[in-house]
Design a protein around this motif. Structure first.
Motif, PDB file in Angstrom:
ATOM      1  N   GLU A 182      -1.849  12.879  -4.199  1.00 19.89           N
ATOM      2  CA  GLU A 182      -2.692  12.026  -5.025  1.00 19.89           C
ATOM      3  C   GLU A 182      -2.209  10.575  -5.005  1.00 19.89           C
ATOM      4  O   GLU A 182      -3.005   9.637  -5.060  1.00 19.89           O
ATOM      5  N   PHE A 183      -0.882  10.399  -4.899  1.00 15.19           N
ATOM      6  CA  PHE A 183      -0.343   9.041  -4.805  1.00 15.19           C
ATOM      7  C   PHE A 183      -0.858   8.343  -3.551  1.00 15.19           C
ATOM      8  O   PHE A 183      -1.240   7.160  -3.596  1.00 15.19           O
ATOM      9  N   TYR A 184      -0.853   9.072  -2.441  1.00 12.85           N
ATOM     10  CA  TYR A 184      -1.347   8.482  -1.194  1.00 12.85           C
ATOM     11  C   TYR A 184      -2.835   8.123  -1.309  1.00 12.85           C
ATOM     12  O   TYR A 184      -3.265   7.060  -0.859  1.00 12.85           O
ATOM     13  N   LYS A 185      -3.615   9.007  -1.909  1.00 17.08           N
ATOM     14  CA  LYS A 185      -5.042   8.741  -2.041  1.00 17.08           C
ATOM     15  C   LYS A 185      -5.300   7.546  -2.946  1.00 17.08           C
ATOM     16  O   LYS A 185      -6.148   6.686  -2.644  1.00 17.08           O
ATOM     17  N   ALA A 186      -4.560   7.470  -4.044  1.00 18.31           N
ATOM     18  CA  ALA A 186      -4.739   6.344  -4.963  1.00 18.31           C
ATOM     19  C   ALA A 186      -4.345   5.028  -4.296  1.00 18.31           C
ATOM     20  O   ALA A 186      -5.034   4.009  -4.441  1.00 18.31           O
ATOM     21  N   GLY A 187      -3.251   5.030  -3.552  1.00 15.22           N
ATOM     22  CA  GLY A 187      -2.826   3.817  -2.860  1.00 15.22           C
ATOM     23  C   GLY A 187      -3.821   3.374  -1.815  1.00 15.22           C
ATOM     24  O   GLY A 187      -4.115   2.170  -1.683  1.00 15.22           O
ATOM     25  N   ALA A 188      -4.361   4.347  -1.063  1.00 13.98           N
ATOM     26  CA  ALA A 188      -5.352   3.999  -0.047  1.00 13.98           C
ATOM     27  C   ALA A 188      -6.619   3.432  -0.674  1.00 13.98           C
ATOM     28  O   ALA A 188      -7.232   2.492  -0.145  1.00 13.98           O
ATOM     29  N   SER A 189      -7.025   3.967  -1.838  1.00  8.11           N
ATOM     30  CA  SER A 189      -8.224   3.455  -2.496  1.00  8.11           C
ATOM     31  C   SER A 189      -8.031   2.031  -3.008  1.00  8.11           C
ATOM     32  O   SER A 189      -9.012   1.300  -3.185  1.00  8.11           O
ATOM     33  N   TYR A 192      -3.839  -0.296  -0.070  1.00  9.13           N
ATOM     34  CA  TYR A 192      -2.466  -0.348   0.420  1.00  9.13           C
ATOM     35  C   TYR A 192      -2.336   0.454   1.712  1.00  9.13           C
ATOM     36  O   TYR A 192      -2.987   1.490   1.893  1.00  9.13           O
ATOM     37  N   GLY A 193      -1.481  -0.009   2.608  1.00  3.52           N
ATOM     38  CA  GLY A 193      -1.191   0.732   3.821  1.00  3.52           C
ATOM     39  C   GLY A 193      -0.353   1.961   3.524  1.00  3.52           C
ATOM     40  O   GLY A 193       0.250   2.088   2.454  1.00  3.52           O
ATOM     41  N   ARG A 194      -0.300   2.887   4.497  1.00  2.04           N
ATOM     42  CA  ARG A 194       0.431   4.142   4.312  1.00  2.04           C
ATOM     43  C   ARG A 194       1.896   3.904   3.972  1.00  2.04           C
ATOM     44  O   ARG A 194       2.440   4.517   3.037  1.00  2.04           O
ATOM     45  N   MET A 195       2.550   2.994   4.685  1.00  5.28           N
ATOM     46  CA  MET A 195       3.973   2.769   4.470  1.00  5.28           C
ATOM     47  C   MET A 195       4.222   2.057   3.141  1.00  5.28           C
ATOM     48  O   MET A 195       5.232   2.311   2.476  1.00  5.28           O
ATOM     49  N   ARG A 296      -0.548  -5.831   0.132  1.00  5.75           N
ATOM     50  CA  ARG A 296      -0.956  -4.480   0.503  1.00  5.75           C
ATOM     51  C   ARG A 296      -0.320  -3.999   1.796  1.00  5.75           C
ATOM     52  O   ARG A 296      -0.086  -2.818   1.973  1.00  5.75           O
ATOM     53  N   ARG A 297      -0.085  -4.908   2.729  1.00  5.27           N
ATOM     54  CA  ARG A 297       0.480  -4.564   4.045  1.00  5.27           C
ATOM     55  C   ARG A 297      -0.319  -3.434   4.701  1.00  5.27           C
ATOM     56  O   ARG A 297       0.205  -2.372   5.016  1.00  5.27           O
ATOM     57  N   ARG A 298      -1.625  -3.691   4.873  1.00  3.97           N
ATOM     58  CA  ARG A 298      -2.477  -2.671   5.472  1.00  3.97           C
ATOM     59  C   ARG A 298      -2.179  -2.478   6.953  1.00  3.97           C
ATOM     60  O   ARG A 298      -2.313  -1.381   7.482  1.00  3.97           O
ATOM     61  N   GLN A 299      -1.783  -3.547   7.628  1.00  2.67           N
ATOM     62  CA  GLN A 299      -1.509  -3.467   9.062  1.00  2.67           C
ATOM     63  C   GLN A 299      -0.055  -3.064   9.263  1.00  2.67           C
ATOM     64  O   GLN A 299       0.836  -3.911   9.221  1.00  2.67           O
ATOM     65  N   ASP A 300       0.190  -1.795   9.420  1.00  8.57           N
ATOM     66  CA  ASP A 300       1.573  -1.313   9.565  1.00  8.57           C
ATOM     67  C   ASP A 300       1.754  -0.549  10.872  1.00  8.57           C
ATOM     68  O   ASP A 300       2.608   0.334  10.967  1.00  8.57           O
ATOM     69  N   PHE A 301       0.946  -0.872  11.890  1.00  9.18           N
ATOM     70  CA  PHE A 301       1.012  -0.139  13.156  1.00  9.18           C
ATOM     71  C   PHE A 301       2.390  -0.277  13.799  1.00  9.18           C
ATOM     72  O   PHE A 301       2.995   0.718  14.213  1.00  9.18           O
ATOM     73  N   LEU A 302       2.891  -1.516  13.894  1.00 11.17           N
ATOM     74  CA  LEU A 302       4.190  -1.736  14.544  1.00 11.17           C
ATOM     75  C   LEU A 302       5.311  -1.051  13.772  1.00 11.17           C
ATOM     76  O   LEU A 302       6.229  -0.478  14.363  1.00 11.17           O
TER      77      LEU A 302
END
Length: 566
Positions: A182-189, A192-195, A296-302
């Motif tokens: 649920e934390f991951y889902k709330a952050g994504a909504s 925020y990026g996954r990391m 938010r740091r949405r771009q965390d690919f690298l």
């Protein structure tokens, strides 16, 4: 109910005696000889001579710095690799696939992993052969100091390769908590990026569960002996291997100096722990400051890729090292720079296996006895605390981790002296007791989480139907937890197989296992025999884990029709 609460807590008392007793007695047996008091050797008065002799030893400062630096660096690097990988890839197929590889690597003993890594990265090892002579031009092994380098880089990498699987599985267990998804889902909504979600929300929730295992890793890495003897520097060596050499010196007066050195090792490990706790506090302050930034740091690919590749590298290195051990056991002739053996032969393997049969028998006996006792005691303790409705967290966890939070060498010296005075030195019972001190914490760690996640309503329903406590345990709890119990037994057996220093010191050379033999052979010139003993180290944990997977399938094969189709 009140009468039940007043019953003596026998399992907890037994755990206290089993863990705290040998540790405190061993520390006392180390402390007194460090100040010149060892009546069994004729030293009956207190003196500072052992400390003076210790600080006059050449290269002592460098040995201390090596132990502190390599142990702390390996521990922090291992934790960083695990956390960054988990932050970027948890709940993904890549995460699940690597989990299947990392879990079995936990059962690989440190000595076997170090020998396999040595075969891989040595100047005449597989990596150099892979590029020679077509890329390097080398037709002979290059004169490069890769193993036993003065900075301890090979030793540090060897420790990282072994501690990453352990810390990863501790993190995996911590993630198995409610509301994490649920934390991951709330952050994504919230964008925020996954990391960012992991480090800002999830990590503060699970870090308290990782902290004690991390401290145990630091204490072990700063005082490791077997990995240091195989991969570490030699001129001078880290502090712990030098202490073992002094303890085994024919000059018995050096045992006093070795005891003083054991106190110094305790101080070094304590400094490493305090340094880490200081860094932990600074990281917490920095993290809290970042929480208020709103980024938010949405771009965390690298960043995700930076967490993935080190983990893949560690898995690949460990798997390749194990494969090399298997190859060397069957290699009759394998000259540089050939990438594969020129001749295959199993005659020397059969001879070595016959010679190593007593060591294998002793290893099996110690592993199965210590694992069985540790698993049974863990079940007794957890069941008793469930009946009492007492938490298994808090002070009990600190006590259980006590032998892992102290350098083994700091109290095994004293424990060896006490067993010697008591006439138990070199006996199977003494070595078994020493193994139990280190095996039980891992057994409790492996089983407590599955036990706590078991739905308590099963036991309540059985009790309401008149079932006794024993019947609830044997017919309800144990069948439901059969797989975790067998996995716990396998983990405990693997830990016992990997115990080098307790076997060496408490066994007094009379109890020989495949681990003590493999470390002794690692510095020799016969790679085939060294590889064979390392493979024998792997066989026992592998056998127990295979049984842990097969037995539940056989026991519950008639219940397959009860599974619900989704």
């Amino acid at each position: 109910m009140p009468a039940q609460g007043r019953r003596p807590d026998f399992p907890t008392l037994l755990v206290v005696i089993l863990l705290a007793g040998p540790v405190l007695a061993g520390l006392a047996g180390t402390f007194l000889p460090a100040f010149g008091y060892l009546p069994v050797l004729g030293y009956t008065s207190l003196s500072l001579d052992p400390l003076r002799d210790l600080f006059e030893m050449p290269g002592l400062t460098k040995s201390v710095l090596l132990s502190f630096g390599t142990g702390l660096a390996a521990s922090i690097l291992s934790l960083a690799i695990v956390l960054v990988f988990t932050a970027g890839w948890s709940e993904t197929r890549t995460f699940q696939r690597l989990t299947r590889f990392l879990s079995p690597l936990l059962s690989v003993p440190h000595a076997a992993a170090a020998i396999g890594l040595a075969f891989l990265i040595a100047p005449s090892g597989f990596l150099v052969r892979l590029f020679s002579p077509w890329a390097t031009g080398w037709t002979r092994p290059p004169d490069l100091l890769i193993l036993n380098d003065p900075a301890g880089l090979a030793m540090t990498f060897g420790l990282v390769a072994k501690e990453v699987p352990f810390l990863f599985l501790m993190t995996l267990a911590a993630l198995n908590r409610p509301h994490i998804k649920e934390f991951y889902k709330a952050g994504a909504s919230l964008g925020y990026g996954r990391m960012s979600v992991f480090f800002k929300v999830v990590l503060p929730q699970i870090y308290p569960l990782i902290r004690l295992p991390m401290l145990a890793v630091i204490a072990y890495s700063t005082s490791v002996v077997d990995v240091a003897q195989i991969l570490g520097p030699t001129t001078p060596a880290p502090l712990a291997p030098r202490l073992v050499a002094w303890m085994n010196d024919p000059d018995l007066s050096k045992r006093l100096m070795a005891s003083a050195g054991a106190l110094l090792q305790l101080f070094v490990s304590a400094c490493a722990l305090l340094t880490y706790l200081g860094l932990e506090r600074l990281a917490g302050i920095w993290q809290r400051a970042r929480h208020g930034s709103g980024r938010r740091r949405r771009q965390d690919f690298l960043a995700r890729q930076a967490g993935l590749y080190p983990m893949i590298l560690i898995v690949a290195v460990m798997m390749l090292s194990i494969a090399l051990l298997a190859l060397w056991t069957a290699a009759r002739s394998w000259w540089f720079p050939a990438i594969a053996p020129q001749k295959w032969g199993f005659g020397r393997m059969a001879d070595a296996f016959g010679m190593g049969a007593p060591a294998l028998a002793a290893t099996l006996a110690l592993a199965f006895a210590s694992a069985g006792i540790a698993t049974a005691l863990t079940l007794w303790l957890l069941d008793d605390r469930s009946v009492r409705n007492v938490s298994t967290q808090g002070k009990l966890n600190v006590l259980i981790f006590l032998p892992l939070l102290l350098p083994q060498i700091s109290f095994l010296f004293g424990l060896q002296m006490l067993f010697l005075v008591g006439g138990l030195s070199g006996t199977f019972v003494a070595v078994l007791l020493a193994h139990l001190v280190f095996v039980f914490p891992y057994a409790f760690l492996a089983l407590s989480d599955p036990w706590n996640r078991l739905d308590p309503r099963y036991a309540k329903v059985a009790t309401s139907m008149g079932a006794s406590r024993a019947r609830v345990f044997w017919q309800v709890r144990l069948p439901l937890l059969l797989r975790p119990v067998l996995v716990t037994f396998a983990v405990a057996a693997a830990v016992s197989v990997g115990q080098y220093l307790p076997t060496l010191m408490i066994g007094a050379g009379r109890i020989v296992t495949v681990t003590t033999e493999s470390v002794a052979l690692a510095s020799g010139g016969n790679r085939q025999v060294a590889a064979l003993y390392a493979v024998l180290q792997l066989i026992i944990p592998l056998m127990t884990f295979v049984l842990a997977a097969l037995v539940p399938s056989l026991v519950f094969r008639n219940r397959a029709a009860m599974r619900l189709e989704r």
